[in-house]
Design a protein around this motif. Sequence first.
Motif, PDB file in Angstrom:
ATOM      1  N   LEU A  98      63.406 -30.033  77.566  1.00  0.00           N
ATOM      2  CA  LEU A  98      64.231 -29.344  76.569  1.00  0.00           C
ATOM      3  C   LEU A  98      63.829 -29.733  75.140  1.00  0.00           C
ATOM      4  CD1 LEU A  98      67.710 -29.769  78.334  1.00  0.00           C
ATOM      5  CD2 LEU A  98      66.351 -27.675  78.209  1.00  0.00           C
ATOM      6  N   GLU A 100      63.299 -28.060  72.622  1.00  0.00           N
ATOM      7  CA  GLU A 100      63.995 -27.292  71.595  1.00  0.00           C
ATOM      8  C   GLU A 100      65.328 -27.925  71.201  1.00  0.00           C
ATOM      9  OE1 GLU A 100      65.341 -25.683  75.597  1.00  0.00           O
ATOM     10  OE2 GLU A 100      63.469 -26.421  74.689  1.00  0.00           O
ATOM     11  N   ARG A 101      65.799 -28.861  72.016  1.00  0.00           N
ATOM     12  CA  ARG A 101      67.056 -29.551  71.715  1.00  0.00           C
ATOM     13  C   ARG A 101      66.859 -30.741  70.798  1.00  0.00           C
ATOM     14  NH1 ARG A 101      72.230 -27.582  73.697  1.00  0.00           N
ATOM     15  NH2 ARG A 101      71.572 -25.694  74.778  1.00  0.00           N
ATOM     16  N   LYS A 113      68.936 -35.464  80.472  1.00  0.00           N
ATOM     17  CA  LYS A 113      67.786 -34.606  80.724  1.00  0.00           C
ATOM     18  C   LYS A 113      67.296 -34.699  82.164  1.00  0.00           C
ATOM     19  CE  LYS A 113      66.032 -34.020  76.042  1.00  0.00           C
ATOM     20  NZ  LYS A 113      64.896 -34.178  75.103  1.00  0.00           N
ATOM     21  N   PHE A 116      68.144 -31.816  84.363  1.00  0.00           N
ATOM     22  CA  PHE A 116      67.353 -30.596  84.194  1.00  0.00           C
ATOM     23  C   PHE A 116      66.080 -30.623  85.030  1.00  0.00           C
ATOM     24  CE2 PHE A 116      64.761 -27.439  81.959  1.00  0.00           C
ATOM     25  CZ  PHE A 116      65.692 -26.438  81.695  1.00  0.00           C
ATOM     26  N   PRO A 310      71.164 -23.192  78.418  1.00  0.00           N
ATOM     27  CA  PRO A 310      70.343 -22.072  78.886  1.00  0.00           C
ATOM     28  C   PRO A 310      69.108 -22.570  79.624  1.00  0.00           C
ATOM     29  CG  PRO A 310      71.038 -21.713  76.618  1.00  0.00           C
ATOM     30  CD  PRO A 310      71.435 -23.120  76.970  1.00  0.00           C
ATOM     31  N   GLY A 311      68.818 -21.924  80.736  1.00  0.00           N
ATOM     32  CA  GLY A 311      67.660 -22.314  81.533  1.00  0.00           C
ATOM     33  C   GLY A 311      67.992 -23.241  82.685  1.00  0.00           C
ATOM     34  N   TYR A 312      69.164 -23.860  82.641  1.00  0.00           N
ATOM     35  CA  TYR A 312      69.561 -24.736  83.748  1.00  0.00           C
ATOM     36  C   TYR A 312      70.212 -23.908  84.837  1.00  0.00           C
ATOM     37  CZ  TYR A 312      72.080 -28.262  86.430  1.00  0.00           C
ATOM     38  OH  TYR A 312      72.572 -29.046  87.450  1.00  0.00           O
ATOM     39  N   ARG A 313      69.718 -24.051  86.053  1.00  0.00           N
ATOM     40  CA  ARG A 313      70.235 -23.225  87.147  1.00  0.00           C
ATOM     41  C   ARG A 313      70.788 -24.039  88.307  1.00  0.00           C
ATOM     42  NH1 ARG A 313      65.331 -19.572  88.548  1.00  0.00           N
ATOM     43  NH2 ARG A 313      64.194 -21.407  87.833  1.00  0.00           N
ATOM     44  N   ARG A 318      66.842 -24.500  91.618  1.00  0.00           N
ATOM     45  CA  ARG A 318      65.679 -25.212  91.073  1.00  0.00           C
ATOM     46  C   ARG A 318      64.855 -25.815  92.177  1.00  0.00           C
ATOM     47  NH1 ARG A 318      65.290 -26.158  85.971  1.00  0.00           N
ATOM     48  NH2 ARG A 318      64.169 -28.107  86.271  1.00  0.00           N
ATOM     49  N   ASP A 321      62.473 -23.454  93.819  1.00  0.00           N
ATOM     50  CA  ASP A 321      61.332 -23.042  93.021  1.00  0.00           C
ATOM     51  C   ASP A 321      60.184 -24.028  93.081  1.00  0.00           C
ATOM     52  OD1 ASP A 321      62.703 -20.807  92.284  1.00  0.00           O
ATOM     53  OD2 ASP A 321      63.355 -21.564  90.334  1.00  0.00           O
TER      54      ASP A 321
END
Length: 322
Positions: A98, A100-101, A113, A116, A310-313, A318, A321
């Motif tokens: 992350l 951007e955080r 983190k 995530f 956003p982006g955490y599912r 996860r 994937d």
Amino acid sequence: MRIDVARWLNRRTFSARDYDPCRLLERKRRQDLTVSVVLPALDEERTVGAIVAALRRELVDAVPLVDEVVVVDSGSTDRTAARAAAAGARVVHVDDVLPERGHVPGKGEALWKSLFVTSGDLVVFVDSDLVEFDPRFVVGLLGPLLTDPAIGYVKGLYDRPMQTHEGLVPTGGGRVTELTARPLLNALWPHLSGFVQPLSGEYAGRRELLEQVPFVSHYGVELGLLIDLAELAGVDALAQVDLGTRRHSHQSDAALGRMAGQVLQTALARCPGIGVPEDRLVQYVRAGTAVEAVTWEVGVRERPPMRTVPGYRGARVRGADR
């Protein structure tokens, strides 16, 4: 002692000795659960490799109770990352998650983190400075979660020997707990006064709970999680496990004072109507014949609940994937 606390102690205090990893593995498989072990690390090359190796040997290879071992490196300048990777951990640099955080220093950031970048339904946090690490720590923390669906968060408790000029004494570690955290809990959150080690660095929880609460930076993270999870799920959803003895490196009194400042800031932020006008701590050192003031920042920041990012599912999607 309050009657409700005494009842909680009797009902929600367990021993790691009572859990067998093979039986827990059967329960884990029946419930179709996965387990992540996370080690936050900063310049711990002396100990992190041995911890990872023990986890891999005992709880990944011999008895596959653990599905992934992840070391979150907070910017080590030594060989922490290399030692952890060589021992079999997946190493993640905190600033690569992350980005951007932005960057917030401290242990709490690494733990936040880690949600995530891991996929386990159950997440176990273990400090990376432990000496003579025993994998039974992880077994004990997972025990209540795998045997009682009503329990969502488990703290470790233990004896904490301390190295002194006269040698190793059996108790004496946990000074911030006794001088700061325990008085705060007894005064402001007395229903949580049954926790023997409220600031312990070894604990485990269900992802579905951990992703719903904020994570405080620095050394406020443990107290923040304890208070917030009790508020979210109720104290009966929390438990503690006797892990025996925990040995680790010890810090100076001045460093512990700064840690206590962060714990205090975390507590005050959770008291409605109480402002925190100052986030600096002034300490004093002697320089020759003079006494000099040294000012430290002890303020803490909160990262939002991970499920709002956003982006955490979450764990299941996860994990599929990978």
